[in-house]
Structures are given as structure tokens and as C-alpha cells.
Write a protein that holds these residues in place. Structure first.
Motif, PDB file in Angstrom:
ATOM      1  N   THR A 185       2.555  -8.369  -6.720  1.00 15.29           N
ATOM      2  CA  THR A 185       3.157  -9.028  -5.563  1.00 15.29           C
ATOM      3  C   THR A 185       2.265  -8.800  -4.347  1.00 15.29           C
ATOM      4  O   THR A 185       2.022  -7.654  -3.956  1.00 15.29           O
ATOM      5  CB  THR A 185       4.571  -8.466  -5.289  1.00 15.29           C
ATOM      6  N   LYS A 186       1.781  -9.882  -3.765  1.00 11.47           N
ATOM      7  CA  LYS A 186       0.838  -9.797  -2.648  1.00 11.47           C
ATOM      8  C   LYS A 186       1.423  -8.966  -1.509  1.00 11.47           C
ATOM      9  O   LYS A 186       2.532  -9.217  -1.042  1.00 11.47           O
ATOM     10  CB  LYS A 186       0.488 -11.194  -2.145  1.00 11.47           C
ATOM     11  N   GLY A 187       0.661  -7.975  -1.094  1.00 13.68           N
ATOM     12  CA  GLY A 187       1.064  -7.101   0.001  1.00 13.68           C
ATOM     13  C   GLY A 187       1.714  -5.818  -0.452  1.00 13.68           C
ATOM     14  O   GLY A 187       1.725  -4.818   0.276  1.00 13.68           O
ATOM     15  N   PHE A 188       2.273  -5.818  -1.670  1.00 11.06           N
ATOM     16  CA  PHE A 188       3.008  -4.662  -2.163  1.00 11.06           C
ATOM     17  C   PHE A 188       2.207  -3.840  -3.173  1.00 11.06           C
ATOM     18  O   PHE A 188       2.709  -2.838  -3.689  1.00 11.06           O
ATOM     19  CB  PHE A 188       4.326  -5.104  -2.812  1.00 11.06           C
ATOM     20  N   GLU A 189       0.981  -4.249  -3.464  1.00  9.34           N
ATOM     21  CA  GLU A 189       0.222  -3.646  -4.556  1.00  9.34           C
ATOM     22  C   GLU A 189       0.071  -2.135  -4.426  1.00  9.34           C
ATOM     23  O   GLU A 189       0.103  -1.411  -5.420  1.00  9.34           O
ATOM     24  CB  GLU A 189      -1.174  -4.278  -4.640  1.00  9.34           C
ATOM     25  N   ARG A 190      -0.092  -1.641  -3.192  1.00  8.43           N
ATOM     26  CA  ARG A 190      -0.377  -0.215  -2.994  1.00  8.43           C
ATOM     27  C   ARG A 190       0.873   0.640  -2.922  1.00  8.43           C
ATOM     28  O   ARG A 190       0.777   1.870  -2.757  1.00  8.43           O
ATOM     29  CB  ARG A 190      -1.205  -0.028  -1.725  1.00  8.43           C
ATOM     30  N   THR A 191       2.043   0.039  -3.082  1.00  6.71           N
ATOM     31  CA  THR A 191       3.283   0.817  -2.973  1.00  6.71           C
ATOM     32  C   THR A 191       3.637   1.527  -4.276  1.00  6.71           C
ATOM     33  O   THR A 191       4.606   2.283  -4.322  1.00  6.71           O
ATOM     34  CB  THR A 191       4.449  -0.083  -2.545  1.00  6.71           C
ATOM     35  N   VAL A 192       2.883   1.268  -5.336  1.00  9.15           N
ATOM     36  CA  VAL A 192       3.069   1.977  -6.612  1.00  9.15           C
ATOM     37  C   VAL A 192       2.236   3.260  -6.570  1.00  9.15           C
ATOM     38  O   VAL A 192       1.017   3.214  -6.419  1.00  9.15           O
ATOM     39  CB  VAL A 192       2.643   1.107  -7.801  1.00  9.15           C
ATOM     40  N   ILE A 193       2.907   4.408  -6.692  1.00 10.82           N
ATOM     41  CA  ILE A 193       2.242   5.706  -6.552  1.00 10.82           C
ATOM     42  C   ILE A 193       2.056   6.334  -7.933  1.00 10.82           C
ATOM     43  O   ILE A 193       3.031   6.533  -8.677  1.00 10.82           O
ATOM     44  CB  ILE A 193       3.069   6.656  -5.652  1.00 10.82           C
ATOM     45  N   THR A 194       0.805   6.665  -8.244  1.00  7.79           N
ATOM     46  CA  THR A 194       0.453   7.213  -9.553  1.00  7.79           C
ATOM     47  C   THR A 194      -0.047   8.646  -9.409  1.00  7.79           C
ATOM     48  O   THR A 194      -0.787   8.969  -8.474  1.00  7.79           O
ATOM     49  CB  THR A 194      -0.633   6.348 -10.211  1.00  7.79           C
ATOM     50  N   GLY A 195       0.356   9.507 -10.343  1.00  4.34           N
ATOM     51  CA  GLY A 195      -0.087  10.896 -10.330  1.00  4.34           C
ATOM     52  C   GLY A 195      -1.495  11.047 -10.875  1.00  4.34           C
ATOM     53  O   GLY A 195      -2.097  10.093 -11.390  1.00  4.34           O
ATOM     54  N   ASP A 196      -2.008  12.254 -10.787  1.00  7.28           N
ATOM     55  CA  ASP A 196      -3.362  12.529 -11.253  1.00  7.28           C
ATOM     56  C   ASP A 196      -3.525  12.278 -12.745  1.00  7.28           C
ATOM     57  O   ASP A 196      -4.625  11.999 -13.223  1.00  7.28           O
ATOM     58  CB  ASP A 196      -3.747  13.981 -10.934  1.00  7.28           C
ATOM     59  N   ASP A 197      -2.423  12.373 -13.504  1.00  8.82           N
ATOM     60  CA  ASP A 197      -2.493  12.159 -14.946  1.00  8.82           C
ATOM     61  C   ASP A 197      -2.337  10.690 -15.330  1.00  8.82           C
ATOM     62  O   ASP A 197      -2.298  10.356 -16.517  1.00  8.82           O
ATOM     63  CB  ASP A 197      -1.434  12.993 -15.664  1.00  8.82           C
ATOM     64  N   GLY A 198      -2.228   9.822 -14.328  1.00  4.51           N
ATOM     65  CA  GLY A 198      -2.105   8.399 -14.591  1.00  4.51           C
ATOM     66  C   GLY A 198      -0.675   7.904 -14.723  1.00  4.51           C
ATOM     67  O   GLY A 198      -0.449   6.692 -14.821  1.00  4.51           O
ATOM     68  N   GLN A 199       0.304   8.799 -14.718  1.00  5.26           N
ATOM     69  CA  GLN A 199       1.702   8.386 -14.819  1.00  5.26           C
ATOM     70  C   GLN A 199       2.207   7.906 -13.469  1.00  5.26           C
ATOM     71  O   GLN A 199       1.939   8.527 -12.440  1.00  5.26           O
ATOM     72  CB  GLN A 199       2.577   9.541 -15.303  1.00  5.26           C
ATOM     73  N   VAL A 200       2.927   6.791 -13.468  1.00  5.85           N
ATOM     74  CA  VAL A 200       3.529   6.301 -12.233  1.00  5.85           C
ATOM     75  C   VAL A 200       4.670   7.230 -11.831  1.00  5.85           C
ATOM     76  O   VAL A 200       5.604   7.457 -12.607  1.00  5.85           O
ATOM     77  CB  VAL A 200       4.031   4.858 -12.382  1.00  5.85           C
ATOM     78  N   LEU A 201       4.586   7.778 -10.625  1.00  2.84           N
ATOM     79  CA  LEU A 201       5.618   8.683 -10.117  1.00  2.84           C
ATOM     80  C   LEU A 201       6.754   7.928  -9.461  1.00  2.84           C
ATOM     81  O   LEU A 201       7.917   8.301  -9.596  1.00  2.84           O
ATOM     82  CB  LEU A 201       5.004   9.652  -9.105  1.00  2.84           C
ATOM     83  N   ARG A 202       6.412   6.854  -8.745  1.00  2.00           N
ATOM     84  CA  ARG A 202       7.431   6.116  -8.010  1.00  2.00           C
ATOM     85  C   ARG A 202       6.848   4.833  -7.443  1.00  2.00           C
ATOM     86  O   ARG A 202       5.619   4.694  -7.314  1.00  2.00           O
ATOM     87  CB  ARG A 202       7.981   6.967  -6.845  1.00  2.00           C
ATOM     88  N   VAL A 203       7.749   3.912  -7.100  1.00  2.00           N
ATOM     89  CA  VAL A 203       7.416   2.775  -6.254  1.00  2.00           C
ATOM     90  C   VAL A 203       8.137   3.014  -4.943  1.00  2.00           C
ATOM     91  O   VAL A 203       9.356   3.243  -4.930  1.00  2.00           O
ATOM     92  CB  VAL A 203       7.864   1.441  -6.874  1.00  2.00           C
ATOM     93  N   LEU A 204       7.418   2.988  -3.841  1.00  2.00           N
ATOM     94  CA  LEU A 204       8.048   3.245  -2.550  1.00  2.00           C
ATOM     95  C   LEU A 204       8.753   2.007  -2.036  1.00  2.00           C
ATOM     96  O   LEU A 204       8.241   0.887  -2.137  1.00  2.00           O
ATOM     97  CB  LEU A 204       6.990   3.696  -1.532  1.00  2.00           C
ATOM     98  N   ALA A 205       9.925   2.216  -1.461  1.00  4.51           N
ATOM     99  CA  ALA A 205      10.629   1.131  -0.784  1.00  4.51           C
ATOM    100  C   ALA A 205       9.802   0.682   0.412  1.00  4.51           C
ATOM    101  O   ALA A 205       8.991   1.449   0.949  1.00  4.51           O
ATOM    102  CB  ALA A 205      12.008   1.599  -0.340  1.00  4.51           C
ATOM    103  N   PRO A 206       9.973  -0.565   0.863  1.00  2.32           N
ATOM    104  CA  PRO A 206       9.101  -1.101   1.918  1.00  2.32           C
ATOM    105  C   PRO A 206       9.024  -0.255   3.179  1.00  2.32           C
ATOM    106  O   PRO A 206       7.941  -0.077   3.742  1.00  2.32           O
ATOM    107  CB  PRO A 206       9.712  -2.469   2.200  1.00  2.32           C
ATOM    108  N   GLY A 207      10.149   0.271   3.633  1.00  2.00           N
ATOM    109  CA  GLY A 207      10.122   1.078   4.850  1.00  2.00           C
ATOM    110  C   GLY A 207       9.298   2.339   4.679  1.00  2.00           C
ATOM    111  O   GLY A 207       8.523   2.714   5.567  1.00  2.00           O
TER     112      GLY A 207
END
Length: 407
Positions: free
Chosen positions: A215-237
Motif C-alpha cells: 500500500t503506497k505510503g504505508f510500506e515502512r509501517t511493517v516492523i521486522t526483527g533482527d531475525d526477519g520475523q515481523v514484530l508488528r504493523v504500526l497503526a498510522p498515528g
């Protein structure tokens, strides 16, 4: 409304100052429910069964934290259901909170916690490592993983929110701050009936992650840990606060929606059970000005910023009253869902009309789309027209939380 969620204070991570407002709100709601329905008295302790279906192999830790609604004291609950107030430090410098974690079940297993009556708070669950909490003079500092310096930023964790009092149990899953660990919440009433919400469709967590990444603009809101596992997607705020989403993302849409009511009237009916209670808004000088049915001006809102919309705060702050607050929360929900400007009456109740604009809360839209019942707490006032992932029983016998598979 998610009782414990929306009444959290705006100061990030601290739950102390919710006490007065939360107690007043819950007391009023409890009185209404007790008067309107004949209910059995709530048990002194409510069993909550936590089932681990995550597929994770590491240890799981649980925490039950909240506010005693009778004493206004903040504290924690042990596995047996005993509430203990925190011993708060005298100064403003944060002090590490004692370890009050409860050992969670292995993958495929379950444990039963107990929640004492007259408690409102959160049940946290974390994988791999324990959560770090701090205490200050006025309360508890909770994890804030959208801040990269937070000690919990690299921990996979989430929470459910609840209020349990004489009028029963309210329990919800929440995505208001982040989407991390999908989980179902459920409650079984004294008559044996069960209500549940929060279930994702098969593979739903990965579907949400993939959709956000594309989704354009939201790409960087997915947070990944050092092991490559996604930890969370941050809400827009939260993503905006972290510099991962453009601070002016909604500005163009907000400006057009606000200006549209210079040539047409907006009718707001904030209470479904009171259809005769209406407010009429029109745009003038950059403000939306509202009158009641007698023509008296009752509210005025300056055009909000993107941040005001994401947080339902600032120019959209909703006081705990019966006029300004209900209008503000209706406007905020409409701006998140992209219906304001196109509609002449709010709230719009048809979910098929939500998130149709290019600039909208795509985070909330994607999460809703991947829920089995399409219900979620994608933003603070997602309960407008009942879109929230909340369950309630006035006569609860048992509640449950089921952690869904991560993959």
C-alpha cells in the motif's frame, strides 16, 4: 466503545490518569445496564482461559494489569486472581517495575487466569522474552514499541483490554496502536451461550502484512526483527510519530471534505437509539459549525490535521459529554473511513461505503477485511456504528483468549 482502550490518557504509555474518567464512565454504563436488564451478580473472580495456538516454540509470558475500580489504585493480578497495588516511587524518574509475569502455556496448551471483579485494564502476552515495565510517581509506564528506544521494541507482544464489574464483562482485541499477535476473545454467559470476535481468516496475519507492504505510503509501517520475523504493523498515528508515514498523509482529503460542507448541510445523528437527536453542520471560515434542532450553535471544529484524525485528538478531541464529544467521535470515524465529504448524514453505517477514497486509513481497512466477522479496533472510535471487536456479557461465567497461528 472499548472501555479500557478509549479512556487511556494521551500521555504515551502511562495509565495512571485514566482512573477518574474511567471510573465515571464505567459507573454510568454499569448503572444503565443494571437498570435496563435483570442480570445475575457477576462472580467475585472470572476465569479467563488463555489458549496458545500460535505455533511459536519460545516461552510465552502473561500479565494482568489494571485499575481497581473501587479504590482507583493501579496494580497487577497474579494467576490466582489476587490484586496487588503497585508501590509507586516518590520521584518522577522511572523505576523498573517488579516482575509480575505469569508463565503462559506452551504451543497447543492452555492456562486459566482469574480476574477479580471491579478491575479494568489489559492482559498482555509476549513471546520469547518478558516485557519491561516502569513505575513513576503517578502510575505505570507501559510498553511503547513505536518508540525505537523503548525496551520492548524488539519483543513480539500484544494485549487484550477488559473491564469486569457488577454489570458484567467487556473484552476486546485491539489494533488501535499496532497489529502484532492475532487473537480471538470470547465469553460464555451463565446460560451457556458464547460470543466471540477477533478471529482472522486463514493466513490472515500474513495477508495483512503483505497488503500493508503493497500500500503506497504505508510500506515502512511493517516492523521486522533482527531475525526477519515481523514484530508488528504500526497503526498510522504511531507510524507517523516514528517518522514512517508522511505527517500530511490525509491533509488533501481533509481539506476537501471540510470545504464540501460550505455548499451543503451535514446532519449528525450520534446516537442510534436517539434518532431525534440531530446536529447540523456547515463549513465557514475553515470551521465546521454545528447547531441543534432549535438552531442554537452547540459545537465548532477547526479543520483537523492528519495527526488529529489518526489520534482522534487535537481539533477532534472528544470530551466526555453528550454533545461535543459525540459529534467529534462521529467526525473522526468518518474521516478515518473516508465517508466525510461524500455524505450528507453521519455516521454512515454501511461498511461497503468505508475506505473508498485513495487517502484513507488503509491499515484499518486491511485489518477489517481479514477478520472473519469483519470487526476490529482499527482506530480509537471504530465502535461508531458497531464496527469494533468487542464482546460483552452481563452474566459472564468464563472468558477466553486464543492466540492464533502467526503463519
Amino acid at each position: 466503545m472499548s472501555i479500557s482502550r478509549h479512556l487511556l490518557p494521551r500521555r504515551p504509555g502511562v495509565i495512571a490518569t485514566l482512573v477518574a474518567v474511567l471510573t465515571a464512565f464505567v459507573t454510568a454504563l454499569s448503572t444503565l445496564l443494571l437498570v435496563s436488564t435483570a442480570q445475575a451478580a457477576a462472580p467475585a473472580q472470572l476465569p479467563v482461559r488463555v489458549k496458545n495456538n500460535s505455533g511459536q516454540s519460545g516461552p510465552l509470558y502473561l500479565y494482568v494489569l489494571g485499575v481497581d475500580l473501587k479504590t482507583d489504585k493501579l496494580g497487577y493480578v497474579d494467576r490466582a486472581g489476587r490484586f496487588t497495588p503497585w508501590s509507586l516511587p516518590g520521584g518522577d524518574d522511572p523505576a523498573p517495575a517488579p516482575d509480575v509475569s505469569i508463565a503462559g502455556p506452551d504451543d497447543g496448551a492452555a492456562v486459566t487466569l482469574k480476574i477479580p471483579r471491579n478491575l479494568s485494564g489489559r492482559i498482555y502476552f509476549s513471546f520469547g522474552q518478558k516485557l519491561a515495565f516502569s513505575l513513576v510517581a503517578d502510575g505505570l509506564v507501559q510498553p511503547a514499541p513505536w518508540n525505537p528506544s523503548d525496551k520492548n521494541a524488539d519483543t513480539l507482544f500484544d494485549w487484550s483490554e477488559f473491564t469486569f464489574n457488577d454489570a458484567g464483562l467487556w473484552l476486546n482485541s485491539s489494533q488501535v496502536d499496532q497489529f502484532a499477535l492475532p487473537h480471538q476473545v470470547n465469553v460464555t454467559s451463565g446460560d451457556g451461550s458464547t460470543d466471540k470476535t477477533g478471529d482472522l481468516v486463514d493466513g490472515g496475519r500474513q495477508k495483512v502484512i503483505d497488503a500493508i507492504k503493497h500500500t503506497k505510503g504505508f510500506e515502512r509501517t511493517v516492523i521486522t526483527g533482527d531475525d526477519g520475523q515481523v514484530l508488528r504493523v504500526l497503526a498510522p498515528g504511531k507510524a507517523t510519530d516514528a517518522g514512517l508515514l508522511a505527517a500530511d498523509y490525509l491533509d488533501d482529503y481533509i481539506a476537501k471534505a471540510w470545504k464540501s460542507y460550505s455548499g451543503k448541510k451535514l446532519t449528525v445523528v450520534p446516537f442510534a437509539h436517539e434518532p431525534e437527536k440531530k446536529f447540523f453542520g456547515s463549513s465557514s471560515g475553515g470551521k465546521l459549525i454545528f447547531t441543534d434542532t432549535a438552531g442554537k450553535q452547540v459545537a465548532s471544529f477547526a479543520r483537523p490535521s492528519t495527526s488529529d484524525v489518526w489520534d482522534c485528538d487535537g481539533n477532534l478531541a472528544a470530551p466526555n459529554d453528550l454533545v461535543v464529544g459525540p459529534i467529534a467521535r462521529t467526525l473522526c470515524a468518518a474521516l478515518h473511513r473516508g465517508t466525510l465529504g461524500a455524505s450528507t448524514a453521519e455516521p454512515v453505517s454501511d461498511p461497503e461505503s468505508f475506505y473508498r477514497t485513495d487517502l484513507t486509513n488503509h491499515y484499518s481497512a486491511i485489518i477489517h477485511a481479514n477478520m472473519v466477522d469483519k470487526k476490529a479496533y482499527g482506530f480509537a472510535f471504530d465502535d461508531v456504528t458497531g464496527q469494533e471487536s468487542l464482546i460483552h456479557s452481563g452474566d459472564p461465567a468464563e472468558a477466553g483468549i486464543i492466540l492464533d497461528p502467526l503463519s
